[in-house]
Design a protein around this motif. Structure first.
Motif, PDB file in Angstrom:
ATOM      1  N   VAL A  90     -32.514  68.889 -64.775  1.00  0.00           N
ATOM      2  CA  VAL A  90     -31.484  68.085 -65.671  1.00  0.00           C
ATOM      3  C   VAL A  90     -30.720  67.255 -64.556  1.00  0.00           C
ATOM      4  CG1 VAL A  90     -29.318  68.312 -66.555  1.00  0.00           C
ATOM      5  CG2 VAL A  90     -31.260  69.696 -67.392  1.00  0.00           C
ATOM      6  N   ALA A  91     -30.315  67.577 -63.471  1.00  0.00           N
ATOM      7  CA  ALA A  91     -29.671  66.688 -62.141  1.00  0.00           C
ATOM      8  C   ALA A  91     -30.461  65.752 -61.834  1.00  0.00           C
ATOM      9  CB  ALA A  91     -29.236  67.459 -61.142  1.00  0.00           C
ATOM     10  N   SER A  92     -31.863  65.981 -61.780  1.00  0.00           N
ATOM     11  CA  SER A  92     -32.819  64.713 -61.374  1.00  0.00           C
ATOM     12  C   SER A  92     -33.314  63.985 -62.495  1.00  0.00           C
ATOM     13  CB  SER A  92     -33.891  65.219 -60.662  1.00  0.00           C
ATOM     14  OG  SER A  92     -34.682  66.068 -61.703  1.00  0.00           O
ATOM     15  N   ARG A  93     -32.706  64.286 -63.845  1.00  0.00           N
ATOM     16  CA  ARG A  93     -32.898  63.673 -64.973  1.00  0.00           C
ATOM     17  C   ARG A  93     -34.556  63.702 -65.621  1.00  0.00           C
ATOM     18  NH1 ARG A  93     -29.213  58.402 -65.212  1.00  0.00           N
ATOM     19  NH2 ARG A  93     -27.412  59.317 -64.753  1.00  0.00           N
ATOM     20  N   ARG A  94     -35.145  64.889 -64.909  1.00  0.00           N
ATOM     21  CA  ARG A  94     -36.629  65.063 -65.515  1.00  0.00           C
ATOM     22  C   ARG A  94     -36.673  65.703 -66.800  1.00  0.00           C
ATOM     23  NH1 ARG A  94     -39.589  68.171 -60.265  1.00  0.00           N
ATOM     24  NH2 ARG A  94     -41.196  68.029 -61.867  1.00  0.00           N
ATOM     25  N   VAL A  95     -35.290  66.163 -67.248  1.00  0.00           N
ATOM     26  CA  VAL A  95     -35.063  67.058 -68.345  1.00  0.00           C
ATOM     27  C   VAL A  95     -33.854  66.484 -68.817  1.00  0.00           C
ATOM     28  CG1 VAL A  95     -34.969  69.194 -69.422  1.00  0.00           C
ATOM     29  CG2 VAL A  95     -36.559  68.947 -67.757  1.00  0.00           C
ATOM     30  N   SER A  96     -33.633  66.118 -69.917  1.00  0.00           N
ATOM     31  CA  SER A  96     -32.473  65.618 -70.760  1.00  0.00           C
ATOM     32  C   SER A  96     -32.282  66.972 -72.031  1.00  0.00           C
ATOM     33  CB  SER A  96     -32.633  64.196 -71.462  1.00  0.00           C
ATOM     34  OG  SER A  96     -31.589  64.159 -72.390  1.00  0.00           O
ATOM     35  N   VAL A  97     -31.115  67.473 -71.938  1.00  0.00           N
ATOM     36  CA  VAL A  97     -30.609  68.195 -72.900  1.00  0.00           C
ATOM     37  C   VAL A  97     -29.372  67.721 -73.826  1.00  0.00           C
ATOM     38  CG1 VAL A  97     -29.831  70.816 -73.409  1.00  0.00           C
ATOM     39  CG2 VAL A  97     -31.270  70.410 -71.711  1.00  0.00           C
ATOM     40  N   LYS A  98     -29.331  67.523 -74.894  1.00  0.00           N
ATOM     41  CA  LYS A  98     -28.464  67.206 -75.873  1.00  0.00           C
ATOM     42  C   LYS A  98     -28.070  68.297 -76.695  1.00  0.00           C
ATOM     43  CE  LYS A  98     -29.729  62.350 -75.921  1.00  0.00           C
ATOM     44  NZ  LYS A  98     -30.072  61.080 -76.590  1.00  0.00           N
ATOM     45  N   ALA A  99     -26.720  68.926 -76.361  1.00  0.00           N
ATOM     46  CA  ALA A  99     -25.954  69.894 -77.175  1.00  0.00           C
ATOM     47  C   ALA A  99     -24.729  70.014 -76.833  1.00  0.00           C
ATOM     48  CB  ALA A  99     -26.671  71.248 -76.556  1.00  0.00           C
ATOM     49  N   ASN A 100     -23.902  70.462 -77.809  1.00  0.00           N
ATOM     50  CA  ASN A 100     -22.490  70.650 -77.397  1.00  0.00           C
ATOM     51  C   ASN A 100     -22.239  71.644 -76.278  1.00  0.00           C
ATOM     52  OD1 ASN A 100     -21.541  73.372 -78.288  1.00  0.00           O
ATOM     53  ND2 ASN A 100     -21.727  72.726 -80.405  1.00  0.00           N
ATOM     54  N   PRO A 101     -21.041  71.457 -75.571  1.00  0.00           N
ATOM     55  CA  PRO A 101     -20.807  72.341 -74.575  1.00  0.00           C
ATOM     56  C   PRO A 101     -20.935  73.728 -74.351  1.00  0.00           C
ATOM     57  CG  PRO A 101     -19.397  70.318 -74.455  1.00  0.00           C
ATOM     58  CD  PRO A 101     -20.196  70.383 -75.874  1.00  0.00           C
ATOM     59  N   PHE A 102     -20.513  74.023 -75.552  1.00  0.00           N
ATOM     60  CA  PHE A 102     -20.449  75.663 -75.916  1.00  0.00           C
ATOM     61  C   PHE A 102     -21.845  76.124 -76.044  1.00  0.00           C
ATOM     62  CE2 PHE A 102     -16.202  74.262 -77.581  1.00  0.00           C
ATOM     63  CZ  PHE A 102     -15.449  74.923 -76.486  1.00  0.00           C
ATOM     64  N   ASP A 103     -22.652  75.291 -76.753  1.00  0.00           N
ATOM     65  CA  ASP A 103     -24.075  75.776 -76.759  1.00  0.00           C
ATOM     66  C   ASP A 103     -24.622  75.715 -75.737  1.00  0.00           C
ATOM     67  OD1 ASP A 103     -23.732  76.003 -79.549  1.00  0.00           O
ATOM     68  OD2 ASP A 103     -24.712  74.105 -80.100  1.00  0.00           O
ATOM     69  N   LEU A 104     -24.548  74.845 -74.762  1.00  0.00           N
ATOM     70  CA  LEU A 104     -24.908  74.866 -73.613  1.00  0.00           C
ATOM     71  C   LEU A 104     -24.625  76.094 -72.682  1.00  0.00           C
ATOM     72  CD1 LEU A 104     -24.653  70.877 -72.229  1.00  0.00           C
ATOM     73  CD2 LEU A 104     -26.776  72.222 -72.807  1.00  0.00           C
ATOM     74  N   MET A 105     -23.558  76.605 -72.941  1.00  0.00           N
ATOM     75  CA  MET A 105     -23.356  77.659 -71.961  1.00  0.00           C
ATOM     76  C   MET A 105     -23.920  79.038 -72.505  1.00  0.00           C
ATOM     77  SD  MET A 105     -19.252  77.344 -71.342  1.00  0.00           S
ATOM     78  CE  MET A 105     -18.547  77.713 -72.856  1.00  0.00           C
ATOM     79  N   LYS A 106     -24.159  78.973 -73.848  1.00  0.00           N
ATOM     80  CA  LYS A 106     -24.766  80.126 -74.349  1.00  0.00           C
ATOM     81  C   LYS A 106     -26.442  80.031 -73.978  1.00  0.00           C
ATOM     82  CE  LYS A 106     -21.772  80.835 -78.345  1.00  0.00           C
ATOM     83  NZ  LYS A 106     -21.674  80.729 -79.892  1.00  0.00           N
ATOM     84  N   LEU A 107     -27.034  78.621 -74.116  1.00  0.00           N
ATOM     85  CA  LEU A 107     -28.021  78.533 -73.351  1.00  0.00           C
ATOM     86  C   LEU A 107     -28.581  79.209 -72.006  1.00  0.00           C
ATOM     87  CD1 LEU A 107     -29.135  75.059 -74.990  1.00  0.00           C
ATOM     88  CD2 LEU A 107     -30.169  77.340 -75.602  1.00  0.00           C
ATOM     89  N   ARG A 108     -27.548  78.908 -71.117  1.00  0.00           N
ATOM     90  CA  ARG A 108     -27.634  79.408 -69.843  1.00  0.00           C
ATOM     91  C   ARG A 108     -27.974  80.823 -69.595  1.00  0.00           C
ATOM     92  NH1 ARG A 108     -23.702  77.280 -65.368  1.00  0.00           N
ATOM     93  NH2 ARG A 108     -25.193  78.242 -64.390  1.00  0.00           N
ATOM     94  N   LYS A 109     -27.267  81.586 -70.821  1.00  0.00           N
ATOM     95  CA  LYS A 109     -27.554  83.003 -70.737  1.00  0.00           C
ATOM     96  C   LYS A 109     -29.012  83.443 -70.998  1.00  0.00           C
ATOM     97  CE  LYS A 109     -22.871  84.280 -72.191  1.00  0.00           C
ATOM     98  NZ  LYS A 109     -21.959  84.954 -73.191  1.00  0.00           N
ATOM     99  N   LEU A 110     -29.712  82.425 -71.835  1.00  0.00           N
ATOM    100  CA  LEU A 110     -30.999  82.738 -72.214  1.00  0.00           C
ATOM    101  C   LEU A 110     -31.903  82.515 -71.311  1.00  0.00           C
ATOM    102  CD1 LEU A 110     -31.026  81.094 -75.779  1.00  0.00           C
ATOM    103  CD2 LEU A 110     -30.905  83.570 -75.232  1.00  0.00           C
ATOM    104  N   LEU A 111     -31.467  81.689 -70.200  1.00  0.00           N
ATOM    105  CA  LEU A 111     -32.367  81.357 -69.277  1.00  0.00           C
ATOM    106  C   LEU A 111     -32.121  82.178 -67.859  1.00  0.00           C
ATOM    107  CD1 LEU A 111     -32.073  77.655 -69.541  1.00  0.00           C
ATOM    108  CD2 LEU A 111     -33.743  79.086 -70.458  1.00  0.00           C
TER     109      LEU A 111
END
Length: 111
Positions: A90-111
């Motif tokens: 994500v930092a190198s822009r090889r991947v783009s994730v569009k989601a609200n910030p709360f969903d992004l925090m929950k997604l981190r738990k999955l990874l």
């Protein structure tokens, strides 16, 4: 460049891994539509995250998806197989994730 079938298989592998994670860790409160857009192949897949599981995965885009991931085919395969770190991608822009910030925090738990 990975093929459409290799990308589909990578997403199915991810769904299997998320199932195992949900069984081991318990249900995560995350029910959202998800789109995965493969930029170099001009294709997409969509499904739904339910309780930390990826379900109803099928071909085609969902322009109304609450979570949208855009990446190249090789990067998708590398992410799923643990050869590419999501944060650095994500930092190198090889991947783009569009989601609200709360969903992004929950997604981190999955990874």
């Amino acid at each position: 460049m990975a093929s459409v079938d290799e990308c589909r298989q990578a997403l199915q592998d991810l769904a299997t891994r998320l199932d195992q994670h949900a069984e081991a860790q318990g249900k995560i409160d995350l029910d959202r539509t998800l789109a995965c857009r493969i930029t170099d192949l001009g294709t997409a897949f969509h499904g739904r995250l339910e309780g930390g599981r990826l379900v109803d995965l099928t071909d085609g885009d969902d322009p109304k998806a609450k979570i949208a991931l855009s990446t190249g085919s090789d990067d998708l395969v590398a992410l799923v197989h643990g050869k590419l770190d999501i944060m650095s991608a994500v930092a190198s822009r090889r991947v783009s994730v569009k989601a609200n910030p709360f969903d992004l925090m929950k997604l981190r738990k999955l990874l």
